[in-house]
Design a protein around this motif. Sequence first.
Motif, PDB file in Angstrom:
ATOM      1  N   THR A   1       0.809  -1.225   0.000  1.00  0.00           N
ATOM      2  CA  THR A   1       0.000   0.000   0.000  1.00  0.00           C
ATOM      3  C   THR A   1       0.839   1.270   0.000  1.00  0.00           C
ATOM      4  O   THR A   1       0.316   2.354  -0.213  1.00  0.00           O
ATOM      5  CB  THR A   1      -0.907   0.007   1.247  1.00  0.00           C
ATOM      6  OG1 THR A   1      -0.085  -0.312   2.385  1.00  0.00           O
ATOM      7  CG2 THR A   1      -2.021  -1.020   1.147  1.00  0.00           C
TER       8      THR A   1
ATOM      9  N   ALA B   1       0.104  -5.755   3.989  1.00  0.00           N
ATOM     10  CA  ALA B   1       0.491  -4.473   4.592  1.00  0.00           C
ATOM     11  C   ALA B   1       0.254  -4.535   6.097  1.00  0.00           C
ATOM     12  O   ALA B   1       0.195  -5.626   6.672  1.00  0.00           O
ATOM     13  CB  ALA B   1      -0.277  -3.329   3.929  1.00  0.00           C
TER      14      ALA B   1
ATOM     15  N   SER C   1      -4.419  -1.717   7.166  1.00  0.00           N
ATOM     16  CA  SER C   1      -4.948  -1.943   5.806  1.00  0.00           C
ATOM     17  C   SER C   1      -5.529  -3.342   5.642  1.00  0.00           C
ATOM     18  O   SER C   1      -6.327  -3.580   4.715  1.00  0.00           O
ATOM     19  CB  SER C   1      -3.828  -1.790   4.764  1.00  0.00           C
ATOM     20  OG  SER C   1      -3.163  -0.571   4.916  1.00  0.00           O
TER      21      SER C   1
ATOM     22  N   MET D   1       9.215  -0.381   8.301  1.00  0.00           N
ATOM     23  CA  MET D   1       9.026  -0.568   9.733  1.00  0.00           C
ATOM     24  C   MET D   1      10.399  -0.788  10.364  1.00  0.00           C
ATOM     25  O   MET D   1      11.413  -0.641   9.665  1.00  0.00           O
ATOM     26  CB  MET D   1       8.044  -1.732   9.993  1.00  0.00           C
ATOM     27  CG  MET D   1       8.383  -3.007   9.279  1.00  0.00           C
ATOM     28  SD  MET D   1       6.984  -4.165   9.155  1.00  0.00           S
ATOM     29  CE  MET D   1       6.941  -4.841  10.774  1.00  0.00           C
TER      30      MET D   1
ATOM     31  N   ASN E   1      14.400  -3.129   0.747  1.00  0.00           N
ATOM     32  CA  ASN E   1      14.704  -2.545   2.041  1.00  0.00           C
ATOM     33  C   ASN E   1      16.195  -2.609   2.373  1.00  0.00           C
ATOM     34  O   ASN E   1      16.916  -3.455   1.865  1.00  0.00           O
ATOM     35  CB  ASN E   1      13.905  -3.310   3.101  1.00  0.00           C
ATOM     36  CG  ASN E   1      13.744  -2.458   4.324  1.00  0.00           C
ATOM     37  OD1 ASN E   1      14.612  -2.457   5.183  1.00  0.00           O
ATOM     38  ND2 ASN E   1      12.676  -1.702   4.380  1.00  0.00           N
TER      39      ASN E   1
ATOM     40  N   ARG F   1      21.129  -5.225   3.682  1.00  0.00           N
ATOM     41  CA  ARG F   1      22.164  -4.853   2.697  1.00  0.00           C
ATOM     42  C   ARG F   1      23.571  -5.205   3.164  1.00  0.00           C
ATOM     43  O   ARG F   1      24.453  -5.443   2.357  1.00  0.00           O
ATOM     44  CB  ARG F   1      22.068  -3.354   2.375  1.00  0.00           C
ATOM     45  CG  ARG F   1      20.866  -3.046   1.514  1.00  0.00           C
ATOM     46  CD  ARG F   1      20.853  -1.605   1.046  1.00  0.00           C
ATOM     47  NE  ARG F   1      19.534  -1.264   0.525  1.00  0.00           N
ATOM     48  CZ  ARG F   1      18.999  -0.068   0.573  1.00  0.00           C
ATOM     49  NH1 ARG F   1      19.667   0.933   1.098  1.00  0.00           N
ATOM     50  NH2 ARG F   1      17.795   0.145   0.076  1.00  0.00           N
TER      51      ARG F   1
ATOM     52  N   GLY G   1       8.577   8.439   0.841  1.00  0.00           N
ATOM     53  CA  GLY G   1       7.207   7.913   0.831  1.00  0.00           C
ATOM     54  C   GLY G   1       6.164   9.027   0.884  1.00  0.00           C
ATOM     55  O   GLY G   1       5.021   8.791   1.254  1.00  0.00           O
TER      56      GLY G   1
ATOM     57  N   GLY H   1      15.374   3.215  -8.745  1.00  0.00           N
ATOM     58  CA  GLY H   1      15.931   3.221  -7.391  1.00  0.00           C
ATOM     59  C   GLY H   1      15.182   2.355  -6.394  1.00  0.00           C
ATOM     60  O   GLY H   1      15.620   2.198  -5.270  1.00  0.00           O
TER      61      GLY H   1
HETATM   62  P1  NAP Z   1       5.666   3.926   2.833  1.00  0.00           P
HETATM   63  O1  NAP Z   1       5.027   4.669   1.736  1.00  0.00           O
HETATM   64  O2  NAP Z   1       5.620   4.503   4.202  1.00  0.00           O
HETATM   65  O3  NAP Z   1       5.031   2.438   2.859  1.00  0.00           O
HETATM   66  C1  NAP Z   1       5.311   1.536   3.892  1.00  0.00           C
HETATM   67  C2  NAP Z   1       4.575   0.221   3.706  1.00  0.00           C
HETATM   68  O4  NAP Z   1       4.897  -0.639   4.818  1.00  0.00           O
HETATM   69  C3  NAP Z   1       3.050   0.341   3.681  1.00  0.00           C
HETATM   70  O5  NAP Z   1       2.508  -0.608   2.819  1.00  0.00           O
HETATM   71  C4  NAP Z   1       2.673   0.001   5.127  1.00  0.00           C
HETATM   72  O6  NAP Z   1       1.339  -0.512   5.250  1.00  0.00           O
HETATM   73  C5  NAP Z   1       3.675  -1.099   5.405  1.00  0.00           C
HETATM   74  N1  NAP Z   1       3.832  -1.300   6.855  1.00  0.00           N
HETATM   75  C6  NAP Z   1       4.138  -0.375   7.786  1.00  0.00           C
HETATM   76  N2  NAP Z   1       4.129  -0.952   9.027  1.00  0.00           N
HETATM   77  C7  NAP Z   1       3.806  -2.259   8.855  1.00  0.00           C
HETATM   78  C8  NAP Z   1       3.621  -3.358   9.720  1.00  0.00           C
HETATM   79  N3  NAP Z   1       3.760  -3.249  11.033  1.00  0.00           N
HETATM   80  N4  NAP Z   1       3.316  -4.560   9.181  1.00  0.00           N
HETATM   81  C9  NAP Z   1       3.155  -4.703   7.863  1.00  0.00           C
HETATM   82  N5  NAP Z   1       3.292  -3.690   6.978  1.00  0.00           N
HETATM   83  C10 NAP Z   1       3.616  -2.475   7.469  1.00  0.00           C
HETATM   84  O7  NAP Z   1       7.219   3.693   2.555  1.00  0.00           O
HETATM   85  P2  NAP Z   1       7.964   3.632   1.105  1.00  0.00           P
HETATM   86  O8  NAP Z   1       8.473   4.963   0.708  1.00  0.00           O
HETATM   87  O9  NAP Z   1       7.116   2.870   0.174  1.00  0.00           O
HETATM   88  O10 NAP Z   1       9.269   2.799   1.472  1.00  0.00           O
HETATM   89  C11 NAP Z   1       9.221   1.407   1.689  1.00  0.00           C
HETATM   90  C12 NAP Z   1      10.636   0.899   1.930  1.00  0.00           C
HETATM   91  O11 NAP Z   1      11.424   1.100   0.768  1.00  0.00           O
HETATM   92  C13 NAP Z   1      11.363   1.671   3.044  1.00  0.00           C
HETATM   93  O12 NAP Z   1      12.153   0.775   3.762  1.00  0.00           O
HETATM   94  C14 NAP Z   1      12.217   2.668   2.308  1.00  0.00           C
HETATM   95  O13 NAP Z   1      13.366   3.031   3.025  1.00  0.00           O
HETATM   96  C15 NAP Z   1      12.600   1.865   1.060  1.00  0.00           C
HETATM   97  N6  NAP Z   1      12.919   2.664  -0.146  1.00  0.00           N
HETATM   98  C16 NAP Z   1      12.103   3.659  -0.553  1.00  0.00           C
HETATM   99  C17 NAP Z   1      12.412   4.349  -1.717  1.00  0.00           C
HETATM  100  C18 NAP Z   1      11.551   5.467  -2.231  1.00  0.00           C
HETATM  101  O14 NAP Z   1      11.944   6.094  -3.243  1.00  0.00           O
HETATM  102  N7  NAP Z   1      10.384   5.776  -1.625  1.00  0.00           N
HETATM  103  C19 NAP Z   1      13.545   4.010  -2.461  1.00  0.00           C
HETATM  104  C20 NAP Z   1      14.345   2.955  -2.035  1.00  0.00           C
HETATM  105  C21 NAP Z   1      14.019   2.296  -0.876  1.00  0.00           C
HETATM  106  P3  NAP Z   1       0.093   0.467   5.603  1.00  0.00           P
HETATM  107  O15 NAP Z   1      -0.191   1.260   4.382  1.00  0.00           O
HETATM  108  O16 NAP Z   1      -0.979  -0.482   5.957  1.00  0.00           O
HETATM  109  O17 NAP Z   1       0.548   1.318   6.769  1.00  0.00           O
END
Ligand code: NAP
Length: 362
Positions: free
Chosen positions: A12, A36, A40, A91, A114, A118, A190, A339
């Motif tokens: 999500t 998620a 959700s 998380m 994640n 790494r 995010g 990325g």
């Molecule tokens: P985000 O928009 O905050 O999404 C986080 C996701 O994790 C949501 O689906 C959330 O579900 C889920 N989540 C949170 N707590 C949880 C729990 N306790 N149990 C199960 N699911 C849970 O974050 P994002 O930007 O997509 O980033 C996701 C990961 O990718 C992060 O580790 C980030 O560092 C990495 N990353 C991001 C990017 C980028 O460009 N954004 C690039 C490289 C790496 P709900 O919606 O239900 O809360």
Amino acid sequence: MKKLRVGVLGATGMVGQRFISLLDGHPFFEVVVVAASPASAGKRYRQAVAKRWYMESPIPTRVGNLAVMAMENDFDRIVKEVDLVFSALDMDKEKIKQIEIRFAKAGIPVASNNSAHRWTVDVPMVMPEINQEHLKLIDVQRKNRGWTTGLIGVKPNCSIQSYVSILTALKRFEPTKVHVTSLQAISGAGKTFETWPEMADNLIPFIGGEELKSEREPMKIWGKMVDGKIKNARKPVIAATCIRVPATDGHMASVSVTFKRKPSRKQIVSAIESFNPLKNLRLPSSPKRFIKYLSDESRPQTRVDRNFEDGMGITMGRLREGKQFDWHFIALSHNTVRGAAGGAILMAELLYKKGYVESLAK
Ligand code: NAP
């Protein structure tokens, strides 16, 4: 061809949504599970993302109708229904580590976006164009842990994609010293301008943990496999400054580099434009042109160039000679495609081609 059944963990969120949108119609993979947080879980996917669907294309109909599963409570069901999971969870890192290990132990390959694993010694951190040979570490990982079908493979941080690709293309000139300032879009956190209004008309000169990742991760990627381990590279030494900027998508990098053997402008442009090691593998997400040089002084620009090769390509411009460094340039990559989700999907395609992932359906 029968497609592999895939699950997206964290489906999500910003990166999760990018996975869903990039996997729509994918020739190898079909999304059958979306998972998620408890907030959700139980909702239809379209309902769970109703007021926060950030992608340009609409929610794919079939995935929109899937019920969102809870990571913890539905674990056993998820394991039965998938051949592979993509991890886009946000998380606590220790919890993510344990979740990813739990899937791999249960026989499910994990292609993770994640940072949690790494630096785990037997986990490869892969940019397919650059260090696909590190996938051999999976044989060591499986042996160490007694896994047969399960595995963990990770992709590196979004901030390093553009300059690591370009410096690899220029490897034969032996870069020794690099300074990079990354200008990173808000989707990297995010967020959107709606959810982060403080970013309008603003720059924030700090992104937690990002500078260390930008300096260190390239060293593992450029490392050599020796006796079943990766020996990190020592050169070039990288100093990084990471700044959050008011752009929706696209991480730009201002790069200064000194070489042992200084190349000419012509040599640089020719080396980067001809660099595309995956060309012959014909992976579905692999860009036809990997790196493109733009001679217009005002390019690359985030809005104009981030979608080059559907967001999987790298653009470069403003190549100019310097006094303290040999050369300066600007580079750009799409942070949630190349990325994040796109990079992880490309790695999974490579894992599939190399026989590391397969159908687990009984
Ligand atoms: P985000 O928009 O905050 O999404 C986080 C996701 O994790 C949501 O689906 C959330 O579900 C889920 N989540 C949170 N707590 C949880 C729990 N306790 N149990 C199960 N699911 C849970 O974050 P994002 O930007 O997509 O980033 C996701 C990961 O990718 C992060 O580790 C980030 O560092 C990495 N990353 C991001 C990017 C980028 O460009 N954004 C690039 C490289 C790496 P709900 O919606 O239900 O809360």
